[in-house]
Design an enzyme around this catalytic site. Structure first.
Site, PDB file in Angstrom:
ATOM      1  N   LYS A  60      14.338  18.634   6.265  1.00 58.73           N
ATOM      2  CA  LYS A  60      13.421  17.573   5.656  1.00 58.73           C
ATOM      3  C   LYS A  60      12.256  18.263   5.272  1.00 58.73           C
ATOM      4  O   LYS A  60      11.598  19.223   5.643  1.00 58.73           O
ATOM      5  CB  LYS A  60      13.012  16.885   6.971  1.00 58.73           C
ATOM      6  CG  LYS A  60      11.727  15.711   6.676  1.00 58.73           C
ATOM      7  CD  LYS A  60      11.346  15.379   7.993  1.00 58.73           C
ATOM      8  CE  LYS A  60       9.929  14.175   7.606  1.00 58.73           C
ATOM      9  NZ  LYS A  60       9.301  14.039   8.937  1.00 58.73           N
ATOM     10  N   ASP A  82       3.004  13.103   3.814  1.00 61.08           N
ATOM     11  CA  ASP A  82       3.674  11.836   4.400  1.00 61.08           C
ATOM     12  C   ASP A  82       2.421  10.954   4.514  1.00 61.08           C
ATOM     13  O   ASP A  82       1.826  11.100   5.480  1.00 61.08           O
ATOM     14  CB  ASP A  82       4.500  12.218   5.587  1.00 61.08           C
ATOM     15  CG  ASP A  82       4.700  10.767   6.280  1.00 61.08           C
ATOM     16  OD1 ASP A  82       4.896   9.912   5.712  1.00 61.08           O
ATOM     17  OD2 ASP A  82       5.242  10.807   7.612  1.00 61.08           O
ATOM     18  N   LYS A 122       0.050   5.503   7.691  1.00 60.86           N
ATOM     19  CA  LYS A 122      -0.751   6.007   8.594  1.00 60.86           C
ATOM     20  C   LYS A 122      -2.187   5.859   8.669  1.00 60.86           C
ATOM     21  O   LYS A 122      -3.097   6.260   7.711  1.00 60.86           O
ATOM     22  CB  LYS A 122      -0.508   7.699   8.556  1.00 60.86           C
ATOM     23  CG  LYS A 122       0.819   8.105   8.926  1.00 60.86           C
ATOM     24  CD  LYS A 122       1.047   9.571   8.693  1.00 60.86           C
ATOM     25  CE  LYS A 122       2.410  10.048   8.765  1.00 60.86           C
ATOM     26  NZ  LYS A 122       3.028   9.871   9.964  1.00 60.86           N
ATOM     27  N   ASP A 160       4.841  18.542   6.887  1.00 67.06           N
ATOM     28  CA  ASP A 160       5.825  17.663   7.095  1.00 67.06           C
ATOM     29  C   ASP A 160       7.158  18.255   6.421  1.00 67.06           C
ATOM     30  O   ASP A 160       8.093  17.492   6.318  1.00 67.06           O
ATOM     31  CB  ASP A 160       5.918  16.111   6.866  1.00 67.06           C
ATOM     32  CG  ASP A 160       6.568  15.212   7.510  1.00 67.06           C
ATOM     33  OD1 ASP A 160       7.084  15.489   8.603  1.00 67.06           O
ATOM     34  OD2 ASP A 160       6.412  14.020   7.533  1.00 67.06           O
ATOM     35  N   ASP A 164       7.711   4.728   7.877  1.00 72.03           N
ATOM     36  CA  ASP A 164       6.975   5.969   8.332  1.00 72.03           C
ATOM     37  C   ASP A 164       8.099   6.865   9.074  1.00 72.03           C
ATOM     38  O   ASP A 164       7.803   7.831   9.781  1.00 72.03           O
ATOM     39  CB  ASP A 164       5.905   5.778   9.093  1.00 72.03           C
ATOM     40  CG  ASP A 164       5.065   7.092   9.446  1.00 72.03           C
ATOM     41  OD1 ASP A 164       5.089   7.968   8.775  1.00 72.03           O
ATOM     42  OD2 ASP A 164       4.278   7.098  10.312  1.00 72.03           O
ATOM     43  N   GLU A 217      10.548   8.046   7.437  1.00 77.87           N
ATOM     44  CA  GLU A 217      11.186   8.632   6.230  1.00 77.87           C
ATOM     45  C   GLU A 217      12.125   9.804   6.343  1.00 77.87           C
ATOM     46  O   GLU A 217      12.868  10.101   5.527  1.00 77.87           O
ATOM     47  CB  GLU A 217      10.246   8.581   5.091  1.00 77.87           C
ATOM     48  CG  GLU A 217       9.576  10.056   4.976  1.00 77.87           C
ATOM     49  CD  GLU A 217       8.581  10.323   6.289  1.00 77.87           C
ATOM     50  OE1 GLU A 217       8.403  11.447   6.701  1.00 77.87           O
ATOM     51  OE2 GLU A 217       8.190   9.357   6.794  1.00 77.87           O
ATOM     52  N   ARG A 249      14.424  10.916   8.550  1.00 75.06           N
ATOM     53  CA  ARG A 249      15.649  10.508   8.958  1.00 75.06           C
ATOM     54  C   ARG A 249      16.316   9.836   7.476  1.00 75.06           C
ATOM     55  O   ARG A 249      17.753  10.055   7.332  1.00 75.06           O
ATOM     56  CB  ARG A 249      16.196   9.605  10.055  1.00 75.06           C
ATOM     57  CG  ARG A 249      15.606   8.280   9.810  1.00 75.06           C
ATOM     58  CD  ARG A 249      15.209   7.482  11.250  1.00 75.06           C
ATOM     59  NE  ARG A 249      13.951   8.162  11.923  1.00 75.06           N
ATOM     60  CZ  ARG A 249      13.318   7.825  12.979  1.00 75.06           C
ATOM     61  NH1 ARG A 249      13.771   6.719  13.627  1.00 75.06           N
ATOM     62  NH2 ARG A 249      12.122   8.335  13.507  1.00 75.06           N
TER      63      ARG A 249
END
Length: 528
Positions: A275, A280, A287, A298, A358, A360, A362
């Protein structure tokens, strides 16, 4: 644009003694569990001085001691004790922590070329390796410091490394040093990418860095996809996350494909998806309340997959193959952003309902995981992994120092997580083992008629029961790996690694984990 400042790793030379005649070194850092370990290797006056100091300081075995001595290299001795190592809860990290503390003290007093001396451990087989890795860890300089403040681009000139313990063969210690430096190269790459700020390591610049990193390599091949139409056709869930950012050229996503093929007949293949969310925002489920800070980390999953390939490029293990996909994108918030309630169809044909933008991570990994699943069916002895800073729940469950490993059925039968945990325990890169259960597959089953799978609920993972386990079920189901379980004619071993706790957090540099454990599991026996 200026070339990337690629990381370097300090040279390490094996030294055979601790004589003060070693004029090229300017300090001695001793990492030991007990003072009597060093008596046969240093002048008796050094031991006497330390013994005298220990009588004056009740904390002698718990903190770094600095003394001046004519009888050690550089006339400066830093004694850095591990503390006790024989209790139930002690682990090999005592050695890396002691080495780090000792070398930091040496550097703080102006040393540039210290010797690190270690003396092994009856309990911890790789104590010497872990000691050197702890020392090397202190020398990393962040990419943006190297680029913007060139006078600070290095902390040390070289290390000497002394091992007061017999080795299996004459060349073993030299091979150990080479192995440790390769791991540190990998960790440095992981830190560079993972720690770069959202603009310095926006997706196109991650791609530039990776291409330059492996430019001219005859062992690691790099390919890249940046066309939005290709994303939409072959990686539609990734394309959905990329939509909002794609209207800004410098934030446009990249899928980066890596391949390493060692010499000889391949007997093991590792396939990894990382990932790589460069920032993010949470997307339209934004968020709020200050929790967006730190989200540039992230991308540490993709960063550390890249770092693992850097280790491969350094060590060139034989009969080993690796395939990696870096899912690099920015989860931006904007009018083009994907939304909750949206219905999307994955590469494997599974229809999903978006529950939370949020979630994202996966999304960007599921289609690449399907891709490497297709490849794995044709590979020799394949092991599949996803690596991601995926959930806050894993931190709530295990704290900030541990990677969670979650096996599917075939991986569980192979005891993949147990092997990773054992490898991590050896090298100071610890794991906790989680299990994906039937409740996790039930949780992701959409209750309506339109979709097969619910991507996520609308609570934070840390407020959701089994918040880091059910995403592993999502990844298996949406990639089609659920069709390759223990009941399949073509079972595939798949392990999800949630590194949200172990990858590190601002303001500190990323850790580069779990690169050491992966190396210890798959490479150590090939190169040591």
């Amino acid at each position: 644009m200026a070339p990337n400042q690629m990381p370097t790793v300090v040279d390490v030379n094996l030294v055979k003694n601790l004589s003060p005649s070693l004029k090229e070194y300017d300090a001695l850092v001793v990492v030991a569990t007990q003072l009597n370990e060093i008596t046969e290797f240093v002048d008796s006056s050094v031991v006497k001085d330390l013994q005298s100091f220990s009588q004056l300081n009740n904390n002698f075995n718990d903190e770094v001691t600095l003394i001046m001595s004519e009888n050690v290299p550089g006339k400066r001795l830093i004694y850095s004790p591990t503390g006790p190592t024989n209790r139930d809860f002690d682990d090999v990290r005592r050695f890396s922590e002691a080495a780090s503390a000792g070398v930091k003290k040496a550097l703080s007093i102006g040393a540039k070329s210290p010797i690190i001396a270690c003396f092994g451990s009856k309990r911890f087989r790789q104590a010497n390796l872990v000691t050197l890795l702890g020392a090397l860890d202190t020398t990393y300089v962040p990419l943006q410091v190297r680029e913007d403040v060139p006078e600070r681009k290095s902390k040390a000139d070289k290390f000497g490394f002394f091992i007061g313990q017999s080795s299996p063969d004459d060349n073993y210690n030299e091979k150990l040093i080479k192995y440790a430096r390769a791991i540190e190269f990998g960790r440095a790459v992981g830190r560079d990418i993972g720690g770069g700020d959202p603009e310095r390591m926006a997706p196109p610049r991650v791609a530039e860095y990776v291409q330059e990193l492996f430019h001219g390599s005859s062992h690691v091949k790099v390919q890249m996809v940046k066309d939005k139409k290709e994303f939409e056709k072959n990686f539609p869930l990734y394309a959905a996350v990329n939509r909002a950012a794609s209207i800004v050229d410098r934030h446009q996503g990249r899928l980066i494909f890596l391949e390493y093929i060692g010499e000889g007949e391949i007997n093991t293949t590792v396939l990894l998806v990382g990932k790589g969310i460069t920032f993010d925002t949470g997307g339209l489920d934004i968020k709020a309340g200050g929790i967006m800070a730190g989200m540039s980390y992230d991308k540490c999953g993709a960063a550390n997959v890249t770092g693992f390939f850097k280790v491969l490029n350094e060590l060139k293990p034989k009969q080993f193959k690796a395939i990696g996909v870096l899912a690099v994108a920015r989860n931006s918030c904007g009018e083009e952003g994907y939304t909750s309630d949206e219905i999307l169809t994955s590469r494997s044909g599974v229809r999903i309902r978006v529950g939370n933008t949020d979630a994202e991570g996966r999304m960007v990994m599921a289609d690449p995981l399907c891709y490497i699943k297709e490849l794995a069916l044709k590979e020799v002895n394949p092991h599949l992994f996803t690596m991601a800073t995926l959930t806050g729940h894993v931190i709530r469950a295990y704290g900030t120092n541990y990677t969670a490993a979650v096996d599917n059925g075939p991986a569980r039968e192979n005891e993949t997580s147990q092997k990773l945990q054992a490898a991590g325990d050896e090298i100071g890169d610890p794991f906790e083992i989680s299990t994906v259960r039937r409740e996790d597959f039930e949780f992701i089953t959409d209750q309506g008629e339109v979709a097969d799978v619910l991507q996520c609920n609308n609570q934070s993972s840390s407020a959701t029961s089994r918040g880091h386990q059910f995403p592993a079920a999502f990844l298996a189901r949406v990639s089609g790996l659920d069709k390759h379980g223990s009941d399949s004619n073509n079972p595939l071993r798949y392990t999800h690694l949630d590194v949200a706790g172990s990858a590190g957090e601002l303001p500190h540099s990323p850790t580069g984990r779990p690169i050491p454990a992966l190396c210890q599991m798959f490479l150590a026996d090939r190169v040591l």
